[in-house]
Enzyme design. Structure first.
Site, PDB file in Angstrom:
ATOM      1  N   HIS A  73      66.735   6.958 -74.442  1.00  0.00           N
ATOM      2  CA  HIS A  73      66.166   7.401 -75.707  1.00  0.00           C
ATOM      3  C   HIS A  73      64.796   8.029 -75.470  1.00  0.00           C
ATOM      4  O   HIS A  73      63.949   7.449 -74.796  1.00  0.00           O
ATOM      5  CB  HIS A  73      66.009   6.219 -76.670  1.00  0.00           C
ATOM      6  CG  HIS A  73      67.290   5.788 -77.306  1.00  0.00           C
ATOM      7  ND1 HIS A  73      67.340   4.915 -78.367  1.00  0.00           N
ATOM      8  CD2 HIS A  73      68.576   6.122 -77.029  1.00  0.00           C
ATOM      9  CE1 HIS A  73      68.606   4.720 -78.718  1.00  0.00           C
ATOM     10  NE2 HIS A  73      69.369   5.434 -77.913  1.00  0.00           N
ATOM     11  N   TYR A 202      62.735   2.470 -87.360  1.00  0.00           N
ATOM     12  CA  TYR A 202      61.822   1.414 -87.802  1.00  0.00           C
ATOM     13  C   TYR A 202      61.467   1.703 -89.260  1.00  0.00           C
ATOM     14  O   TYR A 202      61.016   2.805 -89.585  1.00  0.00           O
ATOM     15  CB  TYR A 202      60.560   1.395 -86.951  1.00  0.00           C
ATOM     16  CG  TYR A 202      60.756   0.791 -85.575  1.00  0.00           C
ATOM     17  CD1 TYR A 202      60.447  -0.542 -85.331  1.00  0.00           C
ATOM     18  CD2 TYR A 202      61.254   1.546 -84.521  1.00  0.00           C
ATOM     19  CE1 TYR A 202      60.615  -1.106 -84.087  1.00  0.00           C
ATOM     20  CE2 TYR A 202      61.439   0.995 -83.254  1.00  0.00           C
ATOM     21  CZ  TYR A 202      61.118  -0.332 -83.047  1.00  0.00           C
ATOM     22  OH  TYR A 202      61.294  -0.889 -81.814  1.00  0.00           O
ATOM     23  N   PRO A 294      58.782  -9.098 -81.608  1.00  0.00           N
ATOM     24  CA  PRO A 294      59.747  -8.142 -81.056  1.00  0.00           C
ATOM     25  C   PRO A 294      59.559  -6.704 -81.527  1.00  0.00           C
ATOM     26  O   PRO A 294      60.213  -5.799 -81.013  1.00  0.00           O
ATOM     27  CB  PRO A 294      61.101  -8.699 -81.543  1.00  0.00           C
ATOM     28  CG  PRO A 294      60.760  -9.474 -82.776  1.00  0.00           C
ATOM     29  CD  PRO A 294      59.401 -10.058 -82.545  1.00  0.00           C
ATOM     30  N   LYS A 298      58.426  -5.445 -76.290  1.00  0.00           N
ATOM     31  CA  LYS A 298      57.642  -5.700 -75.084  1.00  0.00           C
ATOM     32  C   LYS A 298      58.022  -6.969 -74.320  1.00  0.00           C
ATOM     33  O   LYS A 298      57.617  -7.139 -73.171  1.00  0.00           O
ATOM     34  CB  LYS A 298      56.145  -5.792 -75.443  1.00  0.00           C
ATOM     35  CG  LYS A 298      55.562  -4.497 -75.954  1.00  0.00           C
ATOM     36  CD  LYS A 298      55.624  -3.413 -74.910  1.00  0.00           C
ATOM     37  CE  LYS A 298      55.271  -2.046 -75.461  1.00  0.00           C
ATOM     38  NZ  LYS A 298      56.015  -0.979 -74.826  1.00  0.00           N
ATOM     39  N   TYR A 386      54.730   2.565 -76.620  1.00  0.00           N
ATOM     40  CA  TYR A 386      56.131   2.167 -76.754  1.00  0.00           C
ATOM     41  C   TYR A 386      56.883   2.348 -75.434  1.00  0.00           C
ATOM     42  O   TYR A 386      57.659   1.470 -75.037  1.00  0.00           O
ATOM     43  CB  TYR A 386      56.811   2.974 -77.859  1.00  0.00           C
ATOM     44  CG  TYR A 386      58.112   2.369 -78.328  1.00  0.00           C
ATOM     45  CD1 TYR A 386      58.140   1.479 -79.398  1.00  0.00           C
ATOM     46  CD2 TYR A 386      59.322   2.684 -77.709  1.00  0.00           C
ATOM     47  CE1 TYR A 386      59.328   0.914 -79.832  1.00  0.00           C
ATOM     48  CE2 TYR A 386      60.516   2.120 -78.127  1.00  0.00           C
ATOM     49  CZ  TYR A 386      60.511   1.236 -79.187  1.00  0.00           C
ATOM     50  OH  TYR A 386      61.695   0.666 -79.609  1.00  0.00           O
TER      51      TYR A 386
END
Length: 396
Positions: A73, A202, A294, A298, A386
């Protein structure tokens, strides 16, 4: 009595990965796990791998299936005020990506490799206790099949999670713990349905946070922010799907394929860090030393970083008779851990509803999100955190 160079407590991803890396370097190790192998594989966990974790799987010689089946991704979508905005992580970080590959699959790969090599893993090891780790001759005792056993070793690696025996065995005067518990949890559903979108979504909505994730092209993972007082039994599959739809944008709602859940659970969210991570010849790694919410994906990746630093330090010790690596282990890990904790806390605070903040809190979140997605600098901040900061980030 058994003897080994490194006794590893815990056969989760961090313990198995450490064992595999040490074996590749010719360092003898034994892994003790209190549960069965089937139980370990049955735990549903994270599935977003940073490049550091991917590279370590390759270094351990177990990356073939990951590369074959993992989903690369290059971005994520942020949904707020009813609209989605893509963060182009690949473009903003000079070509970096993440990979979707379930922790269960990663664990299975490591288990299979260890079994193929004939390396010793003791499952259902009960009453595990660590002794004399402040001396030159640490010991581990345990019971297996009703028989008492003892292992003499050079080092002990505590990879036994948040509730494990290793951190609990450290004198309280020698340890400092930092913790933040969030006032909500994640209700997660795993289903054999195609993902709603090719990348993760998200969601910040007035009804609360949601996350649309996946494990493969045919298996999806969805989450809803729920009060800690909620019980899994109170949520039918239909109720979950109905609530998820209310938090999605019209296009995602139209694309959503629903189906029976094959796993459903509520996970609390917390930030937790232990300092230090080394106590004589005992080292903490992974969830034994730190927990992150979460939201930032990480947890598994921080565990992999711990393992990279620890395996390198132990290899240096045996090959070069140098203690520089093990002396620096805690400091190096904690610097990276706190950066990841900061990002996870910030991203959690940005995306979730905090009822005590009221309507103004929602408006301020939306304003910050609006800035972040329309500012290249803001989007890059999300992207580079990220995908994972470089291991040498910030070194002088």
């Amino acid at each position: 009595m058994k003897k080994t160079q490194v006794a590893i407590i815990g056969a989760g991803p961090s313990g198995l990965l450490l064992g595999q890396l040490l074996h590749k370097a010719g360092i003898d190790n034994i892994i003790l796990e209190r549960h069965t192998g089937e139980y370990v594989l049955g735990r549903i966990r994270a599935g977003i791998l940073e490049q550091v974790c991917i590279d370590l799987m390759d270094e351990a010689g177990v990356g073939e299936r990951m590369h074959r089946e993992g989903l690369v991704h290059g971005g994520i979508d942020l949904l707020f005020q009813g609209e989605r905005h893509r963060i182009d992580m690949n473009g903003l970080t000079g070509g970096k990506n993440v990979m979707v590959y379930g922790q269960t699959e990663l664990t299975r790969d490591l288990m299979d490799a260890r079994k193929a090599e004939g390396l010793e893993t003791v499952y259902e090891a009960l009453d595990v206790a660590v002794h004399d780790f402040d001396s030159q001759r640490p010991r581990v005792t345990y019971t297996h099949n009703g028989q008492a056993h003892e292992i003499q070793c050079d080092f002990i690696a505590g990879c036994d999670g948040f509730h494990g025996v290793c951190r609990a065995s450290v004198p309280r005067s020698a340890i400092q713990e930092f913790e933040k518990v969030y006032p909500f949890g994640w209700l997660g559903v795993l289903s054999d349905t195609p993902p709603v979108h090719e990348e993760l979504i998200y969601v910040n909505s007035p009804r609360g946070f949601a996350l649309c994730s996946m494990r493969s092209h045919t298996r999806s993972r969805y989450y809803l922010q729920v009060p800690l007082t909620d019980k899994v039994e109170e949520w039918s599959d239909q109720a979950f799907w109905d609530e998820l739809k209310l938090r999605l944008d019209p296009q995602a709602r139209k694309n959503l394929v629903t189906g029976p859940s094959i796993e459903k659970s509520i996970a609390p969210l917390r930030s937790f860090v232990t300092e230090p991570l080394r106590f004589g010849r005992l080292f903490l790694a992974g969830d034994a030393g730190h927990i992150v919410p979460p939201t930032g994906a990480k947890g598994l990746n921080l565990a992999a970083t711990d393992v990279k630093y620890l395996s390198g330090a132990l290899i240096e010790y045996y090959r070069e008779k140098s203690e520089a690596g093990i002396d620096a282990y805690s400091e190096k890990c904690l610097r990276r851990i706190w950066r990841a904790e900061r990002f996870s806390w910030w991203f959690t605070s940005l995306m979730h509803r905090f009822p005590e903040q009221g309507e103004i809190g929602q408006k301020l979140q939306e304003a910050e999100l609006d800035y972040l997605v329309h500012s290249e600098a803001g989007s890059r901040t999300i992207a580079e955190n990220y995908v994972g900061l470089p291991l040498d980030f910030g070194r002088d």
